[in-house]
Design a protein around this motif. Structure first.
Motif, PDB file in Angstrom:
ATOM      1  N   UNK A  35      -6.733  -8.348   7.421  1.00  0.00           N
ATOM      2  CA  UNK A  35      -6.230  -6.993   7.170  1.00  0.00           C
ATOM      3  C   UNK A  35      -4.737  -6.952   7.469  1.00  0.00           C
ATOM      4  N   UNK A  36      -4.002  -6.345   6.555  1.00  0.00           N
ATOM      5  CA  UNK A  36      -2.555  -6.210   6.717  1.00  0.00           C
ATOM      6  C   UNK A  36      -2.159  -4.785   6.343  1.00  0.00           C
ATOM      7  N   UNK A  37      -1.024  -4.323   6.813  1.00  0.00           N
ATOM      8  CA  UNK A  37      -0.560  -2.991   6.411  1.00  0.00           C
ATOM      9  C   UNK A  37      -0.262  -2.980   4.906  1.00  0.00           C
ATOM     10  N   UNK A  38      -0.598  -1.891   4.258  1.00  0.00           N
ATOM     11  CA  UNK A  38      -0.310  -1.720   2.835  1.00  0.00           C
ATOM     12  C   UNK A  38       0.497  -0.435   2.654  1.00  0.00           C
ATOM     13  N   UNK A  39       1.776  -0.488   2.995  1.00  0.00           N
ATOM     14  CA  UNK A  39       2.589   0.731   2.916  1.00  0.00           C
ATOM     15  C   UNK A  39       2.772   1.187   1.471  1.00  0.00           C
ATOM     16  N   UNK A  40       2.871   2.493   1.291  1.00  0.00           N
ATOM     17  CA  UNK A  40       3.072   3.060  -0.039  1.00  0.00           C
ATOM     18  C   UNK A  40       3.739   4.419   0.106  1.00  0.00           C
ATOM     19  N   UNK A  41       4.602   4.777  -0.846  1.00  0.00           N
ATOM     20  CA  UNK A  41       5.202   6.108  -0.797  1.00  0.00           C
ATOM     21  C   UNK A  41       4.207   7.192  -1.233  1.00  0.00           C
ATOM     22  N   UNK A  43       0.049   8.820  -1.502  1.00  0.00           N
ATOM     23  CA  UNK A  43      -1.077   9.155  -0.633  1.00  0.00           C
ATOM     24  C   UNK A  43      -2.217   8.191  -0.948  1.00  0.00           C
ATOM     25  N   UNK A  44      -2.249   7.061  -0.236  1.00  0.00           N
ATOM     26  CA  UNK A  44      -3.240   6.018  -0.507  1.00  0.00           C
ATOM     27  C   UNK A  44      -4.232   5.942   0.655  1.00  0.00           C
ATOM     28  N   UNK A  45      -5.512   6.070   0.317  1.00  0.00           N
ATOM     29  CA  UNK A  45      -6.580   5.875   1.297  1.00  0.00           C
ATOM     30  C   UNK A  45      -7.115   4.465   1.090  1.00  0.00           C
ATOM     31  N   UNK A  46      -6.931   3.612   2.092  1.00  0.00           N
ATOM     32  CA  UNK A  46      -7.358   2.217   1.985  1.00  0.00           C
ATOM     33  C   UNK A  46      -8.631   2.018   2.799  1.00  0.00           C
ATOM     34  N   UNK A  47      -9.613   1.393   2.172  1.00  0.00           N
ATOM     35  CA  UNK A  47     -10.840   1.007   2.855  1.00  0.00           C
ATOM     36  C   UNK A  47     -10.907  -0.509   2.847  1.00  0.00           C
TER      37      UNK A  47
END
Length: 159
Positions: A35-41, A43-47
């Protein structure tokens, strides 16, 4: 590391998301340490979905899409990963839900048991190519119809 990404957006694409744009992403991995950070400008909900081994990836990714409440309009599903998951999700969206091809993209870019698949393809390649050429001519510019027919050809020869 095995990573498979799938994304669902409500504004037409998962590439180049803009601030305020909403997206849902499922990442299937075989080791929680990946698991790694997935930054985005946006509104992303990551599962993050961790499965015991590669054999669980296709089912987990397909389940992530087929079990979620998909929007009726202004939508786009993008999936890239194991080929069986790609075919399963495509079949669900196109044939079960009746979505037009323009509302989704699936890409099976790797495959469990690729050697076995390749061996079978070598045995049936001439038939597959001949049939695919015929349906391509019949389908014209309708990419969805062509991909539906190609999927049927592959299944009919055990691919």
């Amino acid at each position: 590391m095995s990573v498979t990404l799938g994304g669902i957006t409500d504004h037409g694409t998962t590439r180049g998301l803009h601030p305020g744009q909403r997206a849902v992403a499922t990442v299937v991995i075989t080791d929680a340490a990946d698991e790694i950070p997935l930054p985005s400008p946006s509104d992303v909900a990551v599962t993050w979905s961790v499965v015991a081994g590669e054999d669980g990836i296709a089912g987990a990714l397909a389940e992530a899409v087929t079990s979620c409440d998909l929007p009726e309009s202004d939508r786009y599903v993008w999936l890239a990963g194991e080929a069986r998951a790609s075919r399963s999700v495509r079949r669900h969206l196109r044939r079960e839900l009746g979505w037009p091809q323009s509302d989704f993209s699936t890409c099976g870019y790797w495959q469990i048991d690729a050697g076995k698949w390749s061996k079978r393809y070598e045995e049936v390649a001439a038939d597959v190519i001949a049939r695919a050429t015929g349906v391509q001519a019949e389908s014209g510019d309708d990419e969805g119809a062509y991909l539906d027919a190609l999927e049927d050809i592959y299944e009919s020869v055990g691919l």
